[in-house]
Design a protein around this motif. Structure first.
Motif, mmCIF file in Angstrom:
data_model
loop_
_atom_site.group_PDB
_atom_site.id
_atom_site.type_symbol
_atom_site.label_atom_id
_atom_site.label_comp_id
_atom_site.label_asym_id
_atom_site.label_seq_id
_atom_site.Cartn_x
_atom_site.Cartn_y
_atom_site.Cartn_z
ATOM 1 N N MET A 1 0.854 -1.191 0.000
ATOM 2 C CA MET A 1 0.000 0.000 0.000
ATOM 3 C C MET A 1 0.891 1.244 0.000
ATOM 4 N N PHE A 2 0.585 2.175 -0.880
ATOM 5 C CA PHE A 2 1.391 3.389 -0.979
ATOM 6 C C PHE A 2 0.913 4.419 0.031
ATOM 7 N N GLU A 3 1.861 5.090 0.648
ATOM 8 C CA GLU A 3 1.521 6.142 1.608
ATOM 9 C C GLU A 3 1.163 7.420 0.845
ATOM 10 N N LEU A 4 0.013 8.006 1.208
ATOM 11 C CA LEU A 4 -0.496 9.161 0.480
ATOM 12 C C LEU A 4 0.485 10.334 0.520
ATOM 13 N N ARG A 5 1.164 10.510 1.647
ATOM 14 C CA ARG A 5 2.108 11.635 1.765
ATOM 15 C C ARG A 5 3.224 11.501 0.737
ATOM 16 N N ARG A 6 3.725 10.298 0.512
ATOM 17 C CA ARG A 6 4.780 10.097 -0.487
ATOM 18 C C ARG A 6 4.223 10.230 -1.906
ATOM 19 N N LEU A 7 3.007 9.775 -2.101
ATOM 20 C CA LEU A 7 2.389 9.954 -3.417
ATOM 21 C C LEU A 7 2.261 11.436 -3.756
ATOM 22 N N ARG A 8 1.973 12.248 -2.738
ATOM 23 C CA ARG A 8 1.863 13.689 -3.008
ATOM 24 C C ARG A 8 3.205 14.254 -3.446
ATOM 25 N N LEU A 9 4.280 13.791 -2.855
ATOM 26 C CA LEU A 9 5.597 14.278 -3.262
ATOM 27 C C LEU A 9 5.879 13.954 -4.725
ATOM 28 N N LEU A 10 5.489 12.749 -5.156
ATOM 29 C CA LEU A 10 5.689 12.369 -6.549
ATOM 30 C C LEU A 10 4.803 13.225 -7.459
ATOM 31 N N HIS A 11 3.573 13.456 -7.022
ATOM 32 C CA HIS A 11 2.664 14.320 -7.782
ATOM 33 C C HIS A 11 3.236 15.730 -7.908
ATOM 34 N N GLU A 12 3.776 16.256 -6.826
ATOM 35 C CA GLU A 12 4.366 17.593 -6.853
ATOM 36 C C GLU A 12 5.563 17.637 -7.798
ATOM 37 N N LEU A 13 6.361 16.587 -7.793
ATOM 38 C CA LEU A 13 7.524 16.547 -8.688
ATOM 39 C C LEU A 13 7.067 16.537 -10.144
ATOM 40 N N ALA A 14 6.010 15.765 -10.433
ATOM 41 C CA ALA A 14 5.485 15.747 -11.801
ATOM 42 C C ALA A 14 4.978 17.124 -12.211
ATOM 43 N N GLN A 15 4.421 17.880 -11.252
ATOM 44 C CA GLN A 15 3.887 19.208 -11.540
ATOM 45 C C GLN A 15 5.001 20.247 -11.670
ATOM 46 N N ARG A 16 5.965 20.223 -10.750
ATOM 47 C CA ARG A 16 6.932 21.314 -10.624
ATOM 48 C C ARG A 16 8.255 21.054 -11.329
ATOM 49 N N GLY A 17 8.605 19.808 -11.552
ATOM 50 C CA GLY A 17 9.768 19.507 -12.377
ATOM 51 C C GLY A 17 11.086 19.302 -11.674
ATOM 52 N N THR A 18 11.274 19.883 -10.471
ATOM 53 C CA THR A 18 12.551 19.730 -9.775
ATOM 54 C C THR A 18 12.313 19.448 -8.298
ATOM 55 N N LEU A 19 13.281 18.749 -7.681
ATOM 56 C CA LEU A 19 13.195 18.468 -6.249
ATOM 57 C C LEU A 19 13.268 19.763 -5.445
ATOM 58 N N ALA A 20 14.064 20.716 -5.918
ATOM 59 C CA ALA A 20 14.186 21.986 -5.201
ATOM 60 C C ALA A 20 12.858 22.733 -5.184
ATOM 61 N N ALA A 21 12.129 22.704 -6.301
ATOM 62 C CA ALA A 21 10.833 23.387 -6.365
ATOM 63 C C ALA A 21 9.816 22.721 -5.445
ATOM 64 N N VAL A 22 9.853 21.389 -5.381
ATOM 65 C CA VAL A 22 8.960 20.666 -4.476
ATOM 66 C C VAL A 22 9.291 21.015 -3.024
ATOM 67 N N ALA A 23 10.571 21.027 -2.711
ATOM 68 C CA ALA A 23 10.997 21.329 -1.345
ATOM 69 C C ALA A 23 10.558 22.732 -0.943
ATOM 70 N N GLU A 24 10.710 23.696 -1.846
ATOM 71 C CA GLU A 24 10.321 25.067 -1.533
ATOM 72 C C GLU A 24 8.814 25.183 -1.347
ATOM 73 N N ALA A 25 8.046 24.512 -2.212
ATOM 74 C CA ALA A 25 6.586 24.611 -2.145
ATOM 75 C C ALA A 25 6.033 23.993 -0.866
ATOM 76 N N LEU A 26 6.642 22.906 -0.407
ATOM 77 C CA LEU A 26 6.117 22.175 0.751
ATOM 78 C C LEU A 26 6.889 22.446 2.035
ATOM 79 N N SER A 27 7.876 23.325 1.960
ATOM 80 C CA SER A 27 8.685 23.686 3.138
ATOM 81 C C SER A 27 9.405 22.483 3.736
ATOM 82 N N TYR A 28 9.927 21.607 2.853
ATOM 83 C CA TYR A 28 10.777 20.497 3.265
ATOM 84 C C TYR A 28 12.189 20.769 2.761
ATOM 85 N N SER A 29 13.163 20.022 3.283
ATOM 86 C CA SER A 29 14.510 20.098 2.730
ATOM 87 C C SER A 29 14.581 19.178 1.510
#
Length: 316
Positions: A1-29
């Motif tokens: 079973m996939f964890e929804l929180r991790r699925l969101r990170l993958l979704h964000e990466l597909a939307q934003r294109g870079t790990l740095a952009a995902v990190a900035e949008a979600l306030s993660y490192s």
């Protein structure tokens, strides 16, 4: 079973294109994002990402799982909305709004909401429509107010629902107070039936919004259709600054009527003249379909629609 929180990170990466952009949008490192996506890859048992220079891209498996993630996030949002509808809470509603609506529509809408739903928290951010609609799709906002210009339709993003608020005329703005002179004379001389010929202002300095915005592209196209390339000497996102430059006689421009809701442009030293064809831009709200049942979003959307319908009365 996939964890929804991790699925969101993958979704964000597909939307934003870079790990740095995902990190900035979600306030993660970035390292946290990488670790969580690596765990998701282990859960999937197939490669989801491959290096591409200094970035990463989704594999075919990654793209398939990202599409599933979008559906899972929408389903999660739908059930949360249904639960909130059964027992309304006070979840905040985050609104992305274009500048003219922030100045005129939203103060009136917030006044209505203070009367109808005083416990509802509304969070407002002024962002260009291009960014606001993207962030809405990426779950950065719950509702967006955006616009589109004649002949420049905006991309219809999957999962978003639009509702038209109305139309907003766009007119030629020249100095109309003490600074009125050559611009007003030329606009008046070039006017036919109350409409101005833009070619009469071909040799003037222009103020326009930044490159890449629909407003800028549309304004430039109007000048080109009139037979000249505008001398865009002032490039500013703040329409209040446009008004100041025009009123002082330093530039001319194209401004929407919504900017004047509740007051007269003459009071700001501005003279307005119609363009041929009386063009209008369409103002609309957008929301994710999965969040439509949320009572808070419905209340905010209804207040915005009412405020837009009579902004002069509510803001005067």
């Amino acid at each position: 079973m996939f964890e929804l929180r991790r699925l969101r990170l993958l979704h964000e990466l597909a939307q934003r294109g870079t790990l740095a952009a995902v990190a900035e949008a979600l306030s993660y490192s970035p390292s946290t994002i990488s670790q969580q996506l690596a765990q998701l890859e282990r859960d999937a048992g197939v490669p989801l990402l491959v290096p591409e220079g200094r970035r990463v891209r989704l594999t075919e498996h990654g793209a398939a799982l990202a599409a599933h993630a979008a559906r899972a996030l929408e389903a999660d949002e739908q059930i949360r909305a249904e639960l909130e509808a059964l027992q309304p809470g006070i979840a905040p509603v985050r609104v992305a709004v274009l500048q003219t609506a922030a100045r005129t529509v939203m103060p009136a809408a917030l006044t209505l909401l203070a009367e109808r739903a005083p416990r509802l928290r509304v969070e407002l951010a002024e962002v260009p429509p291009e960014e606001g609609l993207f962030e809405l799709a990426a779950r950065g906002f719950d509702l967006a107010i955006a616009e589109q210009y004649p002949g420049l339709t905006r991309e219809h993003r999957s999962g978003l629902e639009r509702r038209t608020l109305g139309t907003d005329p766009i007119r030629v703005a020249t100095a109309g107070g003490a600074a009125a002179g050559a611009d007003a004379d030329r606009a008046g001389a070039g006017a036919r039936g109350g409409r101005v010929e833009l070619s009469m202002l071909a040799d003037r300095a222009w103020v326009m919004e930044p490159r890449g915005t629909a407003a800028r592209e549309w304004a430039v196209q109007q000048c080109r259709a009139a037979g000249f390339e505008p001398d865009v000497r002032f490039e500013l996102a703040d329409l209040a600054a446009h008004v100041q430059l025009i009123a002082a006689g330093h530039a001319v421009g194209l401004l929407p009527d919504l900017l004047w809701a509740g007051r007269r442009p003459q009071a700001d030293g501005i003279a307005l003249t119609d363009l041929p064809g009386s063009p209008v831009r369409e103002i609309f709200t957008a929301e994710r379909r999965g969040a439509t049942p949320r009572p808070g979003i419905r209340l905010v959307r209804e207040a915005i629609a009412e405020a837009f319908a009579r902004p002069a009365t509510l803001n005067a």
